[in-house]
Design a protein around this motif. Structure first.
Motif, PDB file in Angstrom:
ATOM      1  N   THR A 126       0.898  -1.194   0.051  1.00  0.00           N
ATOM      2  CA  THR A 126      -0.121  -0.181  -0.041  1.00  0.00           C
ATOM      3  C   THR A 126       0.823   1.216   0.115  1.00  0.00           C
ATOM      4  OG1 THR A 126      -1.750  -1.179   1.220  1.00  0.00           O
ATOM      5  CG2 THR A 126      -1.813   1.221   1.092  1.00  0.00           C
ATOM      6  N   GLU A 150      -3.620  -3.696  -6.339  1.00  0.00           N
ATOM      7  CA  GLU A 150      -2.695  -3.624  -5.042  1.00  0.00           C
ATOM      8  C   GLU A 150      -3.305  -4.375  -4.124  1.00  0.00           C
ATOM      9  OE1 GLU A 150      -1.999  -2.749  -1.159  1.00  0.00           O
ATOM     10  OE2 GLU A 150      -3.132  -0.925  -1.875  1.00  0.00           O
ATOM     11  N   ARG A 193       1.854  -3.531  14.036  1.00  0.00           N
ATOM     12  CA  ARG A 193       0.249  -3.371  13.506  1.00  0.00           C
ATOM     13  C   ARG A 193      -0.805  -3.804  14.415  1.00  0.00           C
ATOM     14  NH1 ARG A 193      -0.638  -5.361   7.347  1.00  0.00           N
ATOM     15  NH2 ARG A 193      -0.106  -3.411   6.228  1.00  0.00           N
TER      16      ARG A 193
HETATM   17 MG    MG Z   1      -1.934  -2.934   2.355  1.00  0.00          MG
END
Ligand code: MG
Ligand code: ADP
Length: 169
Positions: A14, A69, A97
């Motif tokens: 991303t 993506e 994360r």
């Molecule tokens: Mg991503």
């Protein structure tokens, strides 16, 4: 023309896609926006509607380059660019994360065993692989542009995380 930017979650897809001078289609975004078959409780994620995604992508197809993506985008393209990241660094990113330990482990195993690369090679006539370890997102984006423009090729076989593991162990 569709080019898939794929790789294990956390490899930087991303972030890098946002730096590319091409239209980007976020496959996970399409799934969340409704192209799903519902929740897969065992894996704690949405199950993608693969046929619905293919239909939607056909509607969006143009002559321009479109970068798809997402970690299963390689199912929808003839050409995949696979981002790789050393499992040590991937672990840090996935823990940062807030992924649950089982999910960190599942993704580290997938990266160590080349799962996405193998899927991409099975599905796509052309696959390029980029080892992003130690590279900035801009460096990775620049490498992708060179590949897309035909100035470089980066065939699979760049990394062998298991060899690194056994050498150090
Ligand atoms: Mg991503
Ligand atoms: P993906 O989309 O493949 O799951 P992300 O683009 O969300 O991965 O990146 C995961 C994390 O790693 C983010 O915190 C991002 O800022 C960071 N990151 C991505 N690419 C790089 C890079 N080349 N160098 C350092 N950190 C990066």
């Amino acid at each position: 023309m569709r080019i898939a930017l794929t790789g294990t979650p956390g490899t930087g897809k991303t972030t890098v896609a946002a730096l590319l001078p091409y239209a980007v289609i976020d496959i996970n975004g399409l799934v969340k926006a409704g192209l799903s078959l519902g929740r897969d409780e065992s894996r704690d994620c949405l199950e993608a509607d693969m046929n619905g995604l293919e239909r939607r992508l056909r509607e969006l197809d143009t002559d321009q380059i479109a970068v798809l993506e997402g970690h299963f985008s390689h199912h929808f393209a003839e050409w995949a660019i696979v981002l790789r990241l050393s499992p040590d660094q991937l672990r840090q990113r996935l823990e940062a994360r807030g992924y649950r330990p089982e999910k960190v482990r599942e993704n580290l195993e997938a990266e160590a065993l080349d799962v996405i690369l193998v899927e991409a090679v099975e599905h796509c006539p052309r696959v390029d692989e980029i080892d992003t370890t130690g590279k900035t997102a801009s460096e990775v984006a620049a490498a992708i542009v060179r590949i897309v423009e035909g100035k470089a090729a980066s065939p699979p076989g760049q990394v062998d995380w298991l060899e690194d593991f056994f050498d150090s162990g």
